[in-house]
Design a protein around this motif. Sequence first.
Motif, PDB file in Angstrom:
ATOM      1  N   ALA A 117       8.452   0.991  -8.341  1.00 37.02           N
ATOM      2  CA  ALA A 117       7.074   0.849  -7.875  1.00 37.02           C
ATOM      3  C   ALA A 117       6.393  -0.358  -8.515  1.00 37.02           C
ATOM      4  O   ALA A 117       5.523  -0.986  -7.904  1.00 37.02           O
ATOM      5  CB  ALA A 117       6.280   2.119  -8.180  1.00 37.02           C
ATOM      6  N   ASP A 118       6.799  -0.712  -9.737  1.00 35.04           N
ATOM      7  CA  ASP A 118       6.218  -1.839 -10.465  1.00 35.04           C
ATOM      8  C   ASP A 118       7.307  -2.472 -11.317  1.00 35.04           C
ATOM      9  O   ASP A 118       7.462  -2.151 -12.500  1.00 35.04           O
ATOM     10  CB  ASP A 118       5.059  -1.351 -11.347  1.00 35.04           C
ATOM     11  N   PRO A 119       8.113  -3.376 -10.732  1.00 34.52           N
ATOM     12  CA  PRO A 119       9.268  -3.938 -11.446  1.00 34.52           C
ATOM     13  C   PRO A 119       8.849  -4.895 -12.565  1.00 34.52           C
ATOM     14  O   PRO A 119       8.900  -6.107 -12.420  1.00 34.52           O
ATOM     15  CB  PRO A 119      10.044  -4.659 -10.342  1.00 34.52           C
ATOM     16  N   SER A 120       8.456  -4.329 -13.678  1.00 36.23           N
ATOM     17  CA  SER A 120       8.011  -5.124 -14.821  1.00 36.23           C
ATOM     18  C   SER A 120       9.074  -5.127 -15.907  1.00 36.23           C
ATOM     19  O   SER A 120       9.644  -4.078 -16.234  1.00 36.23           O
ATOM     20  CB  SER A 120       6.712  -4.541 -15.382  1.00 36.23           C
ATOM     21  N   PRO A 121       9.334  -6.281 -16.531  1.00 34.34           N
ATOM     22  CA  PRO A 121      10.301  -6.325 -17.634  1.00 34.34           C
ATOM     23  C   PRO A 121       9.853  -5.490 -18.829  1.00 34.34           C
ATOM     24  O   PRO A 121      10.687  -5.112 -19.665  1.00 34.34           O
ATOM     25  CB  PRO A 121      10.372  -7.812 -17.992  1.00 34.34           C
ATOM     26  N   LEU A 122       8.567  -5.184 -18.905  1.00 34.00           N
ATOM     27  CA  LEU A 122       8.080  -4.361 -20.004  1.00 34.00           C
ATOM     28  C   LEU A 122       8.636  -2.943 -19.948  1.00 34.00           C
ATOM     29  O   LEU A 122       8.646  -2.233 -20.953  1.00 34.00           O
ATOM     30  CB  LEU A 122       6.542  -4.312 -19.987  1.00 34.00           C
TER      31      LEU A 122
ATOM     32  N   ARG B  60      12.621   1.912  -3.701  1.00 38.65           N
ATOM     33  CA  ARG B  60      13.569   0.794  -3.627  1.00 38.65           C
ATOM     34  C   ARG B  60      13.590   0.209  -2.218  1.00 38.65           C
ATOM     35  O   ARG B  60      13.623  -1.013  -2.039  1.00 38.65           O
ATOM     36  CB  ARG B  60      14.957   1.260  -4.058  1.00 38.65           C
ATOM     37  N   ASN B  61      13.555   1.065  -1.216  1.00 35.96           N
ATOM     38  CA  ASN B  61      13.539   0.619   0.175  1.00 35.96           C
ATOM     39  C   ASN B  61      12.311  -0.258   0.441  1.00 35.96           C
ATOM     40  O   ASN B  61      12.393  -1.326   1.053  1.00 35.96           O
ATOM     41  CB  ASN B  61      13.543   1.833   1.102  1.00 35.96           C
ATOM     42  N   LEU B  62      11.149   0.186  -0.035  1.00 31.41           N
ATOM     43  CA  LEU B  62       9.919  -0.574   0.175  1.00 31.41           C
ATOM     44  C   LEU B  62       9.992  -1.948  -0.490  1.00 31.41           C
ATOM     45  O   LEU B  62       9.603  -2.969   0.108  1.00 31.41           O
ATOM     46  CB  LEU B  62       8.724   0.205  -0.370  1.00 31.41           C
ATOM     47  N   GLN B  63      10.501  -1.999  -1.718  1.00 31.13           N
ATOM     48  CA  GLN B  63      10.590  -3.274  -2.427  1.00 31.13           C
ATOM     49  C   GLN B  63      11.562  -4.232  -1.748  1.00 31.13           C
ATOM     50  O   GLN B  63      11.282  -5.431  -1.604  1.00 31.13           O
ATOM     51  CB  GLN B  63      11.014  -3.035  -3.883  1.00 31.13           C
ATOM     52  N   LEU B  64      12.707  -3.723  -1.316  1.00 26.82           N
ATOM     53  CA  LEU B  64      13.699  -4.588  -0.680  1.00 26.82           C
ATOM     54  C   LEU B  64      13.235  -5.082   0.689  1.00 26.82           C
ATOM     55  O   LEU B  64      13.538  -6.210   1.082  1.00 26.82           O
ATOM     56  CB  LEU B  64      15.037  -3.858  -0.571  1.00 26.82           C
TER      57      LEU B  64
ATOM     58  N   SER C 106      14.783  11.718   1.062  1.00 25.89           N
ATOM     59  CA  SER C 106      14.524  10.324   1.437  1.00 25.89           C
ATOM     60  C   SER C 106      15.113   9.946   2.789  1.00 25.89           C
ATOM     61  O   SER C 106      14.799   8.867   3.304  1.00 25.89           O
ATOM     62  CB  SER C 106      15.084   9.379   0.367  1.00 25.89           C
ATOM     63  N   ILE C 107      15.949  10.795   3.372  1.00 22.83           N
ATOM     64  CA  ILE C 107      16.648  10.386   4.599  1.00 22.83           C
ATOM     65  C   ILE C 107      15.667  10.091   5.721  1.00 22.83           C
ATOM     66  O   ILE C 107      15.660   8.993   6.300  1.00 22.83           O
ATOM     67  CB  ILE C 107      17.671  11.454   5.033  1.00 22.83           C
ATOM     68  N   GLY C 108      14.825  11.054   6.073  1.00 26.10           N
ATOM     69  CA  GLY C 108      13.890  10.842   7.172  1.00 26.10           C
ATOM     70  C   GLY C 108      12.931   9.692   6.931  1.00 26.10           C
ATOM     71  O   GLY C 108      12.750   8.831   7.806  1.00 26.10           O
ATOM     72  N   PRO C 109      12.291   9.625   5.739  1.00 21.83           N
ATOM     73  CA  PRO C 109      11.382   8.508   5.484  1.00 21.83           C
ATOM     74  C   PRO C 109      12.054   7.136   5.549  1.00 21.83           C
ATOM     75  O   PRO C 109      11.486   6.196   6.111  1.00 21.83           O
ATOM     76  CB  PRO C 109      10.862   8.809   4.073  1.00 21.83           C
ATOM     77  N   THR C 110      13.258   6.993   4.991  1.00 25.40           N
ATOM     78  CA  THR C 110      13.911   5.686   5.044  1.00 25.40           C
ATOM     79  C   THR C 110      14.397   5.368   6.458  1.00 25.40           C
ATOM     80  O   THR C 110      14.409   4.198   6.860  1.00 25.40           O
ATOM     81  CB  THR C 110      15.075   5.586   4.035  1.00 25.40           C
ATOM     82  N   ASP C 111      14.786   6.387   7.217  1.00 27.47           N
ATOM     83  CA  ASP C 111      15.127   6.155   8.623  1.00 27.47           C
ATOM     84  C   ASP C 111      13.910   5.647   9.390  1.00 27.47           C
ATOM     85  O   ASP C 111      14.007   4.745  10.235  1.00 27.47           O
ATOM     86  CB  ASP C 111      15.647   7.441   9.272  1.00 27.47           C
ATOM     87  N   ALA C 112      12.746   6.231   9.111  1.00 32.70           N
ATOM     88  CA  ALA C 112      11.521   5.788   9.772  1.00 32.70           C
ATOM     89  C   ALA C 112      11.181   4.348   9.382  1.00 32.70           C
ATOM     90  O   ALA C 112      10.785   3.534  10.237  1.00 32.70           O
ATOM     91  CB  ALA C 112      10.366   6.726   9.419  1.00 32.70           C
ATOM     92  N   LEU C 113      11.341   4.015   8.104  1.00 31.38           N
ATOM     93  CA  LEU C 113      11.083   2.648   7.664  1.00 31.38           C
ATOM     94  C   LEU C 113      12.019   1.661   8.355  1.00 31.38           C
ATOM     95  O   LEU C 113      11.624   0.535   8.697  1.00 31.38           O
ATOM     96  CB  LEU C 113      11.237   2.542   6.144  1.00 31.38           C
TER      97      LEU C 113
ATOM     98  N   GLU D   3       0.828  -1.204   0.000  1.00 28.65           N
ATOM     99  CA  GLU D   3       0.000   0.000   0.000  1.00 28.65           C
ATOM    100  C   GLU D   3       0.866   1.259   0.000  1.00 28.65           C
ATOM    101  O   GLU D   3       0.559   2.230  -0.703  1.00 28.65           O
ATOM    102  CB  GLU D   3      -0.928  -0.018   1.220  1.00 28.65           C
ATOM    103  N   LEU D   4       1.953   1.239   0.758  1.00 26.78           N
ATOM    104  CA  LEU D   4       2.867   2.384   0.778  1.00 26.78           C
ATOM    105  C   LEU D   4       3.442   2.638  -0.613  1.00 26.78           C
ATOM    106  O   LEU D   4       3.561   3.788  -1.047  1.00 26.78           O
ATOM    107  CB  LEU D   4       3.999   2.132   1.775  1.00 26.78           C
ATOM    108  N   SER D   5       3.815   1.578  -1.313  1.00 28.15           N
ATOM    109  CA  SER D   5       4.391   1.742  -2.638  1.00 28.15           C
ATOM    110  C   SER D   5       3.387   2.363  -3.594  1.00 28.15           C
ATOM    111  O   SER D   5       3.729   3.273  -4.367  1.00 28.15           O
ATOM    112  CB  SER D   5       4.863   0.378  -3.172  1.00 28.15           C
ATOM    113  N   ARG D   6       2.146   1.910  -3.561  1.00 31.14           N
ATOM    114  CA  ARG D   6       1.116   2.491  -4.433  1.00 31.14           C
ATOM    115  C   ARG D   6       0.883   3.958  -4.112  1.00 31.14           C
ATOM    116  O   ARG D   6       0.774   4.800  -5.016  1.00 31.14           O
ATOM    117  CB  ARG D   6      -0.190   1.702  -4.287  1.00 31.14           C
ATOM    118  N   ASP D   7       0.810   4.274  -2.823  1.00 26.33           N
ATOM    119  CA  ASP D   7       0.536   5.652  -2.437  1.00 26.33           C
ATOM    120  C   ASP D   7       1.716   6.567  -2.764  1.00 26.33           C
ATOM    121  O   ASP D   7       1.522   7.714  -3.183  1.00 26.33           O
ATOM    122  CB  ASP D   7       0.216   5.729  -0.940  1.00 26.33           C
ATOM    123  N   LEU D   8       2.936   6.067  -2.578  1.00 23.62           N
ATOM    124  CA  LEU D   8       4.104   6.877  -2.914  1.00 23.62           C
ATOM    125  C   LEU D   8       4.149   7.154  -4.414  1.00 23.62           C
ATOM    126  O   LEU D   8       4.478   8.274  -4.834  1.00 23.62           O
ATOM    127  CB  LEU D   8       5.385   6.182  -2.465  1.00 23.62           C
ATOM    128  N   GLU D   9       3.808   6.156  -5.221  1.00 24.21           N
ATOM    129  CA  GLU D   9       3.815   6.377  -6.662  1.00 24.21           C
ATOM    130  C   GLU D   9       2.841   7.486  -7.053  1.00 24.21           C
ATOM    131  O   GLU D   9       3.114   8.282  -7.956  1.00 24.21           O
ATOM    132  CB  GLU D   9       3.470   5.092  -7.404  1.00 24.21           C
TER     133      GLU D   9
END
Length: 589
Positions: A572-577, A104-108, A197-204, A62-68
Amino acid sequence: MSTASTHEASPRINGIPPHDAARSSRQATPTPDIDRALDELRAQADSWANLPIRDRRAILAELSRDLESVGARWAEAMRQAEGLPAGEPRAGEEWLVGPYLIQRNLQLLDEALADIEKVGHPKVPGPVTERPDGRVVAEVFPGRIYDRIFYPGVTAEVWMDRQVTKNGLAATQARIYRETDHSGAIALVLGAGNVSSIGPTDALYKLFVENQVVVYKLHELNDHLGPLLGEAFQALIDWGVLRLVYGGADVGAYLCAHDQVDEIHITGSDKTVEAIVFGSGEEGARRKDAREPRLQKPISSELGNVSPFIVVPGPWTRQEIDYHAENIVASLTNNAGFNCNATRVIVLHRDWPQRTELVDAIRRHLAKTPTRTAYYPGAEDRHAAFVREHPEAERFGEPGPGELPWTLIPEVDAADKDDIAFHTEAFCGVFAVTLLDGEGAAGFLDRAVDFVNETLWGTLSASLAVHPASLDVPAVRDAFERALEGLRYGTIGVNCWAAVGFGLISTPWGAYPGHDLYDIQSGSGVVHNTLMFEHPEKVVIRAPFQMRPKPPWFPSHKTALGLSKKLAAFEADPSPLRLPGILWTAIRA
């Protein structure tokens, strides 16, 4: 070297004075609202600590969709705030260091949690080996086939603390996910104002790796992102595990001392940490000397660096010299020089025949790189302080109103350990060159390691360039291995700017371990670290001598804006396309 004698006494963020509250775009959060936010977090802390992995993964999706959905507005808000011209390639920087890195942080994190569900710990994608001294090394990048495509030839290793064994490595990963009946905790994240991105990734990191709920105080310089961050992280807010707070030093002090806050993470300055732990002025100094901290809470931190770039002499071609000149210039001019990992001291062999040719190429690239708005408060004063001590400093570019020239200080005496270039983080577009002697490339490398370890302030990151032909010489190869082992830095970039380690996210990011509150230097603890290692010592990133396609952070990159947008969309959507469009954009750089 005591940092107390070489840094300002006032609290700073990343080595600079705090942002002027008058420039803040939002009102400070009232104290009753802070108290209520902390009560809400406390009510959810135990539930979050024991939340099943499937629910966490649903939140990440959900976070990834909303961030996109807010990514374009996020990048545009930062572009305007930092004075970057619209539509230019360099505006891609705000996509890279904002939406792309967070996605990238969310996906990993999601991949790590999927591994934990299956085998109990995140899988190390590459080999786990032992060095001759017994130290365990885990290759963590590339992790996906896409990593090999986007970063061809780049690898990243995490070197573990000596207490970790090869057979016991997995037991040091994601330990908190193997424990049961956790007690919840509240972490305070004090964000930096220079990279969005520093604060958000620190929070994650606090939420998903250390299992704590978070009150995040935005830095006043980018608190205009608050509403967008609220949209992007709405899922965490709805779960009651994240609260956003606004304000200056007074709000930060109130939060640090609050009995509901269990731990603190700060990206800032050694003096900020000292002010939090010991207090300011004479009383703070007395407490530090007496080892009587007024605050007993655990504090993790990332506090900047006078970052070196060591150039190993070798048989470089003219084209290779030009490439690495831009590589070095990129490591200064990115983000207008307002990076804690920006190159501050270029270390060269005095007797290398091509030394002058490299420095001249650096000058050419500085002259071609457009100057930037000096958006971070205090930049003009810091620039003036360096030029005052070094009137021979060379200035490049044609700065407009509110801008500063790129500034190179040539041939600072390496024996003068008190030089401002060695002990103070400039935090603007200033760097220096220093020359070392040594018997050949091997002798120089040994000398360079001793110099940067003992003379330069901080232990966050260091970069090093070495020609492949040089490593074919056994003495140089041995000296190179000694250098990797001996450099006391949290991240070492070989043939690339060490800030790549910040962007990979899978790698731990933080100071070399061992600092305590009485000599904190670049801080303690790590963030990012999506494989959740408990005892990392350092990260070593190895890149080809010339990366191809050209890295998007190079100043001359022609398609950086379009490429950065596409990379963020891909994460956000790792598609080969999506690959053909990304690769076509990348090769047209």
